[in-house]
Motif scaffolding. Structure first.
Motif, PDB file in Angstrom:
ATOM      1  N   LEU A  74       0.824  -1.209   0.000  1.00  0.00           N
ATOM      2  CA  LEU A  74       0.000   0.000   0.000  1.00  0.00           C
ATOM      3  C   LEU A  74       0.860   1.262   0.000  1.00  0.00           C
ATOM      4  CD1 LEU A  74      -2.993   0.948   0.159  1.00  0.00           C
ATOM      5  CD2 LEU A  74      -2.738   0.996   2.652  1.00  0.00           C
ATOM      6  N   ARG A  77       1.200   3.576  -2.953  1.00  0.00           N
ATOM      7  CA  ARG A  77       0.124   4.552  -3.183  1.00  0.00           C
ATOM      8  C   ARG A  77      -0.014   5.371  -1.900  1.00  0.00           C
ATOM      9  NH1 ARG A  77      -4.700   2.217  -3.574  1.00  0.00           N
ATOM     10  NH2 ARG A  77      -4.048   0.179  -2.807  1.00  0.00           N
ATOM     11  N   ALA A  80      -3.273   6.675  -0.392  1.00  0.00           N
ATOM     12  CA  ALA A  80      -4.097   5.596   0.155  1.00  0.00           C
ATOM     13  C   ALA A  80      -3.521   5.105   1.474  1.00  0.00           C
ATOM     14  CB  ALA A  80      -4.184   4.444  -0.844  1.00  0.00           C
ATOM     15  N   ARG A  84      -5.802   5.645   4.819  1.00  0.00           N
ATOM     16  CA  ARG A  84      -6.513   4.428   5.225  1.00  0.00           C
ATOM     17  C   ARG A  84      -6.977   4.520   6.678  1.00  0.00           C
ATOM     18  NH1 ARG A  84      -6.210  -1.109   3.825  1.00  0.00           N
ATOM     19  NH2 ARG A  84      -6.005  -0.286   1.689  1.00  0.00           N
ATOM     20  N   SER A  95      -7.126   7.595  10.429  1.00  0.00           N
ATOM     21  CA  SER A  95      -6.034   7.398   9.483  1.00  0.00           C
ATOM     22  C   SER A  95      -4.794   8.094  10.021  1.00  0.00           C
ATOM     23  CB  SER A  95      -6.407   7.991   8.122  1.00  0.00           C
ATOM     24  OG  SER A  95      -6.474   9.408   8.201  1.00  0.00           O
TER      25      SER A  95
END
Length: 239
Positions: A74, A77, A80, A84, A95
């Motif tokens: 992950l 990216r 993201a 998250r 997040s």
């Protein structure tokens, strides 16, 4: 015996979580305790900025390392990765961006160079964010990249001395002053969070404080590139 209804110590939990991550121990029980804490109990414990800095710096740095272990792919990216909703604190999914920009930077938008406020922060964010933002957090937060500062376990009674040490240590290796050309080469963090540092005036004051430039000098500033290569497990050596 401690009464069953005694709330867990939030600061101790944040420290133990970070130590578990550093030592490769199972952190699931600690994550569960953080997730199920009563929000009012947590708020009562984090009643000043020293406590909030300690709790959220330790938590952020631990959460990054955990997420890198769970979902390393992950990280390619990054929006993201940082966006998250991967962790729960006192019943609230959060997040990494929520912690850094909402709580530690007091509701500043990540892409605003430190000048733009989030007009619609959550109730949780308003309750737990710092009263007075501290630009030194940028030398304490580790997002997993090679250019990040190393991770320390923060303690409320030492937090300001620890942040000052972290700032000086990072700048001693990442900033360089060319007195002949009167140019100071700075980590890109200064450009990204220009407003956090108080613009040019605040940056010069910090650089003087840390001994990077001489008092009264007014150098031109150049910003170095940031090394986003993954470098997990970068901890300050144990004493």
């Amino acid at each position: 015996m401690v009464p069953a209804n005694n709330p867990p110590d939030a600061i101790d939990l944040s420290q133990q979580l970070l130590l578990a991550v550093r030592n490769g121990a199972d952190a699931n029980g600690l994550l569960q305790q953080l997730a199920t804490m009563d929000s009012l109990d947590l708020l009562q414990q984090l009643y000043n900025d020293a406590l909030r800095l300690t709790f959220w710096l330790n938590g952020y740095n631990a959460f990054v390392q955990i997420l890198l272990q769970q979902e390393p792919a992950l990280y390619t990216r990054r929006r993201a990765f940082f966006g998250r909703m991967a962790f729960v604190v006192a019943g609230m999914p959060l997040s990494l961006d929520d912690i850094e920009h909402g709580i530690l930077r007091r509701s500043r938008i990540w892409w605003g160079l430190g000048f733009l406020q989030d007009p619609l922060p959550s109730i949780f964010e308003i309750a737990f964010r710092l009263q007075t933002p501290d630009c030194r957090i940028h030398f304490a937060l580790n997002c997993g990249a090679a250019s990040c500062p190393p991770i320390a376990v923060y303690r409320p009674e030492m937090i300001h001395a620890q942040l000052d040490l972290a700032t000086r240590a990072y700048l001693s290796t990442e900033a360089r002053y060319d007195s002949r050309k009167n140019i100071v080469y700075l980590p890109r963090l200064f450009l990204w969070f220009w407003g956090d540092f108080g613009g040019r005036k605040g940056t010069l004051k910090l650089l003087e404080h840390c001994g990077i430039i001489t008092a009264g000098s007014r150098p031109k500033m150049r910003f170095k590139s940031y090394d986003w290569n993954l470098a997990p497990g970068s901890f300050v050596p144990e004493p």
